[in-house]
Enzyme design. Structure first.
Site, short mmCIF file in Angstrom:
data_model
loop_
_atom_site.label_atom_id
_atom_site.label_comp_id
_atom_site.label_asym_id
_atom_site.label_seq_id
_atom_site.Cartn_x
_atom_site.Cartn_y
_atom_site.Cartn_z
N ASP A 241 0.87 -1.17 0.00
CA ASP A 241 0.00 0.00 0.00
C ASP A 241 0.91 1.23 0.00
OD1 ASP A 241 -1.79 2.02 0.47
OD2 ASP A 241 -2.54 1.20 2.37
N ASP A 498 -10.59 -3.92 -0.71
CA ASP A 498 -9.47 -2.97 -0.73
C ASP A 498 -8.47 -3.37 0.36
OD1 ASP A 498 -7.89 -0.76 -1.21
OD2 ASP A 498 -9.42 0.72 -0.69
N ASP A 586 -4.58 4.67 -5.39
CA ASP A 586 -4.78 6.05 -4.92
C ASP A 586 -3.92 7.03 -5.72
OD1 ASP A 586 -6.44 4.79 -3.21
OD2 ASP A 586 -5.10 4.89 -1.48
#
Ligand SMILES: *[C@@H]1O[C@H](CO)[C@@H](O)[C@H](O)[C@H]1NC(C)=O
Length: 915
Positions: A241, A498, A586
């Site tokens: 991430d 997610d 993102d």
């Protein structure tokens, strides 16, 4: 844990202003095995094959391989390995190598392959002590050299297309029991990794003679064609991430698909490095470095080009599939033959998705939904991010904000719309939370290095993670998606998984510690030591797939397999396409991120993952009206079309922009919907042919060198060429029109202006212009009446755009079914139709005559573009009908419009033209 939470908030705030915090993520030299092995390049490989022992079966050969001590006179044997070379269907080989008796066993990915690969025959052509030659049924040869070990794969002309260990970088580190005083541990940013098995890395160099470029190994943010990595780090494949990721980078990201393709005008081949552990990949393109050898090659008749790759993984076995091509499409298909295709998506999921972190309550959802109608903008799905839950406890609703979820969903479905809600991977550790309590009681959590339930920190605070490697844990998880287990959901509520890398805020590289333990199904009976479990380092990149498989199965099971489902994921590995669509995570509201969405999705597409998109508008920051408009325009022509935004950004639904911008955004969205059946047909064809929906130019024009490095434009199927505008205040864009050698023609879809392919044109653009071109020789079906959701357009009529090639012909296809069930599979309830135009006749026939679907859509209009001589009359023939048709001519008689043929789509028809 509490102080850590505070610390985290602090870090997030700092990060917000400076972009990616590179210190959180390892460079190669901070990664123990990468540092240890990147420079490993002995003069001569220690690996030697012994062909006297070679056991050739019908489909594979087993060969003993030893490492020998090159310094000793007698070449004393150090370690023993077994090499297996298998021949597989569709011109594919598999090479596996590991110790004869690995101390702890080596992990093989469990969910990557779509069933066991189909074998092909392997025959021995010749065998001496130095060289073993094998051949598959197609005539591809494998030449194995004994001392030192080298494996060459030959194309059908007998030229070496792929070569392994030519640079002597084959290495299988053999784990040994730790001796006293020996230190196995490693530390990164004060996080300790116990590394109980010590060194167990593998490495292999793979060369591609004649290759001009290599592609694949997503997910990264750099160009589609891979760069030479001699300066800087290799490409990294490790699911993480990465907060506010940067562009033009070879850093790891959320996903890792270790398939690489090498392309030249001569052939395309691929290699699939079947390994779920952290992997680094070096690339050396001779064009960038090796001037001398290029000259030598030129003199000897080669292209002078070559690319060398080198794969390095922290653990697991050497296991490589070799895809012999020989076209790009062949290689892409060979990969999806192994790992599977995306299932046919429910049709709504190809429409537009409106998401935000977060639509805060029921009223908000209702308001957003109503505004789409007020402003006459189509939308298929409204999304909810993590705030719908009770304190980030998935499978619960925050009833203070969403008191009537069933009614909310019912209101959407009454308009033909759907809902997608998020279910993240982490499970909140909270007393009384049924999921946590049941998982704890059943012992279904991943454990830490000492065997206790692992506890990390994520959105809910203290969190644990399900050990999906336990079959019963996955089964438990699938049942959480049942309507009785998750009240407030219906068949029209779909899901988004997610943070499934998995994201762990308070651990090394924001992911799970590598020494966490996963269940090992293949553990020897009664084992208790290191061979009784896998560590996260072995399975890491595959973890997301385990979660996705559970969700996907759960969604199918909740309707007893009646309805198709939609699932979105951030983590990616080989095989993910069988479960979920992917978005690029993102991103930011910046022009450069809009541009990056194209190479990122192209790269995922060739790696089997066609259902790809980027957050429209950018997740972080606020897009101004121009950027937002351009993003809607670009996204209209990318497979997954969803707007999304960060909780701290200003709201940005289309009607919040000025009137002119809103209208432009609406126009872009409407264009998507006019092509909804085109998209649906492309995804259907992907299920049959395994090819990318969104294609790099070199796939369709493999001999045209100028396109090998083009990644700011692409093709949808083989029909539409798209070149999104990704710069502010653009007044023109360069567009490359490929196919000069074959006399390809392209038609601007707005004006029907005809361009004969001849490299770059300068396309003037205003803010309304989306440069899209239909290839001459193709037919596309559109639906011109855009409604508020795709489901409401099911019965609407078709307009066919027949774009002629230089021979005055064109072909196209259409797929029609109910859009949501499996009846197309179970009872042949579908139409797969073919349109053909040959100058005198446009015909519609069925590709699969045994199938049928009671479509009420009809043929409203036919537009023929690129006509040389207009016909005098047209007549429709369908069943007993034979009717004259009205025609009009436009654009200097180059565009013919046939009005209201009125043919149905349930029976073949013909329109005959007379001149
Ligand atoms: C559903 O729609 C009706 C009619 O517009 C409205 O009164 C009701 O509040 C809606 N329910 C929810 C939960 O949004």
């Amino acid at each position: 844990m509490k102080p850590l939470g505070l610390l985290l908030v602090g870090l997030l705030v700092i990060n917000q202003s400076i972009g990616v915090d590179k210190k959180k993520f390892k460079t190669c030299s901070q990664s123990g095995f990468c540092k240890r092995l990147r420079d490993f390049k002995p003069e001569r490989s220690q690996y030697v094959a012994d062909f006297t022992s070679a056991k050739i079966n019908e489909n594979y050969v087993l060969v003993d391989v030893n490492t020998v001590d090159l310094k000793s006179e007698q070449k004393a044997v150090l370690d023993k390995y077994v090499l297996k070379i298998s021949s597989l269907a569709d011109s594919t080989f598999r090479v596996e190598m590991q110790e004869v008796e690995p101390l702890y066993g080596r992990y093989t990915p469990m969910l990557t392959l779509d069933g066991a690969p189909k074998p092909d025959t392997l025959t021995e052509v010749s065998k001496s002590s130095d060289k073993l030659v094998l051949e598959n049924s197609k005539g591809h040869r494998v030449e194995v050299y004994a001392d030192p070990l080298k494996i060459e794969f030959l194309d059908l002309e007998g030229e070496t297309a792929v070569v392994m260990n030519e640079n002597s970088q084959l290495l299988v580190e053999v784990p040994r029991e730790r001796k006293e005083h020996e230190v196995f541990t490693e530390t990164f940013n004060s996080y300790h990794d116990s590394r109980p098995r010590g060194n167990e890395a593998v490495s292999l160099d793979i060369g591609f003679p004649e290759a001009y470029q290599v592609y694949g190994i997503p997910e990264h943010t750099d160009k589609l064609n891979l760069a030479t990595t001699t300066s800087g780090d290799p490409y990294r494949l490790f699911n993480m991430d990465v907060f506010e990721y940067e562009l033009d980078s070879r850093m790891g990201l959320y996903g890792a698909v270790p398939v690489m393709y090498a392309h030249s005008p001569k052939r395309t081949v691929g290699v699939f490095w079947h390994n779920a552990a952290e992997t680094w990949v070096d690339v050396v393109n001779s064009a960038d470095t090796n001037v001398v050898s290029s000259i030598v090659n030129l003199v000897t008749g080669g292209s002078g080009r070559r690319v060398d790759a080198r794969f390095l993984s922290e653990a697991n076995a050497i296991d490589v599939f070799v895809l012999m091509g020989d076209t790009p499409g062949d290689a892409f298909r060979q990969y999806t033959t192994l790992t599977g295709v995306a299932p046919l998506p429910p049709k709504f999921s190809l429409g537009y998705h409106q998401c935000r972190w977060n639509y805060v309550d029921e009223n908000d959802v209702r308001g957003v939904d109503e505004n789409f109608d007020v402003h006459d903008i189509p939308v298929d799905v409204i999304w909810l991010d993590i705030e719908y839950t009770q304190g980030k406890k998935y499978f619960t609703w925050d009833y203070s904000k969403f008191p009537r979820p069933l009614e909310m969903v019912g209101n959407l479905t009454a308009k033909g719309r759907k809902m997608v809600i998020i279910v993240d991977t982490h499970i909140k550790r909270e007393k009384g939370y049924f999921v946590h309590e049941e998982l704890t009681e059943k012992g279904f959590y991943i454990t830490d290095k000492d065997g206790k339930d692992y506890e990390g920190w994520c959105w809910p605070g203290p969190s644990s993670y399900i050990d999906f490697h336990k079959p019963e844990a996955t089964k438990y998880y699938t049942e959480l998606y049942r309507f009785d287990r998750f009240p407030g959901t219906t068949k029209d509520v779909h899901f988004w998984n997610d943070m499934n890398e998995p994201s762990v805020f308070n651990s090394a590289e924001v992911t799970m510690p590598r020494d966490c333990r996963h269940f090992k199904e293949s553990a020897p009976e009664g084992a208790t030591g290191l061979d009784s479990y896998w560590e996260n380092r072995h399975v890491h990149n595959e973890y997301g797939n385990f979660h996705l498989r559970g969700t996907y199965q759960g969604m199918l099971d909740r309707t007893d397999g009646k309805y198709r489902t939609f699932l979105l994921t951030r983590a990616v590995f080989s095989g993910t396409q069988r479960f979920a669509a992917v978005w690029t995570g993102d991103n930011m509201a910046e022009w450069s991120h809009l541009a990056a969405s194209v190479p990122m999705c192209l790269s995922l597409g060739v790696a089997g993952i066609s259902f790809c998109g980027a957050d429209i508008g950018g997740f972080f920051k606020y897009p101004d009206a121009e950027l937002m408009t351009r993003w809607y325009q670009a996204g209209a022509y990318q497979p997954f079309y969803r707007a999304h935004s960060h909780i701290e950004t200003k709201r940005r639904e289309p009607w919040l922009y000025d009137e002119a911008s809103m209208k432009l955004q609406r126009e872009a969205l409407r264009r998507r919907y006019t092509l909804i059946d085109f998209w649906y047909t492309l995804f259907y064809e992907h299920t049959r042919d395994g090819l990318p929906v969104m294609r790099p130019l070199f796939q369709e024009f493999p001999k045209e060198e100028a396109v090998f490095t083009i990644d700011d434009q692409y093709l949808l199927g083989n029909k539409l060429l798209v070149r999104p505008v990704t710069a502010s205040k653009a007044r023109s864009v360069p567009v490359y029109l490929p196919g000069k050698d074959t006399g390809t023609v392209w038609y601007d879809v707005d004006t029907y202006q005809r361009h004969l392919a001849n490299g770059y044109i300068d396309q003037p653009v205003n803010i309304a212009k989306i440069p899209v071109y239909q290839r001459g020789g193709t037919i596309i079906a559109r639906k011109e009446r855009v409604r508020r959701a795709s489901s409401l357009m099911a019965d609407d009529p078709y307009t066919l755009i027949v774009a002629l090639d230089s021979d005055n012909t064109a072909v196209g296809t259409i797929y029609i079914d109910d859009g949501e069930t499996f009846e197309f599979e179970k009872s042949n309830a579908y139409i797969y139709g073919k349109f053909e135009f040959n100058g005198n006749e446009l015909s519609y026939s069925f590709i699969d005559p045994a199938s049928t679907y009671p479509s009420r859509s009809w043929l409203e209009r036919v537009v023929v573009v690129g006509l040389r001589a207009p016909p005098r009359a047209a007549r429709l023939q369908q069943a007993a009908r034979s009717d004259p048709l009205h025609m009009t001519l436009h654009e200097g008689n180059g565009v013919l419009v046939v009005r209201k043929p009125g043919a149905t789509m349930t029976e073949p028809w013909k329109i005959q033209f007379s001149y």
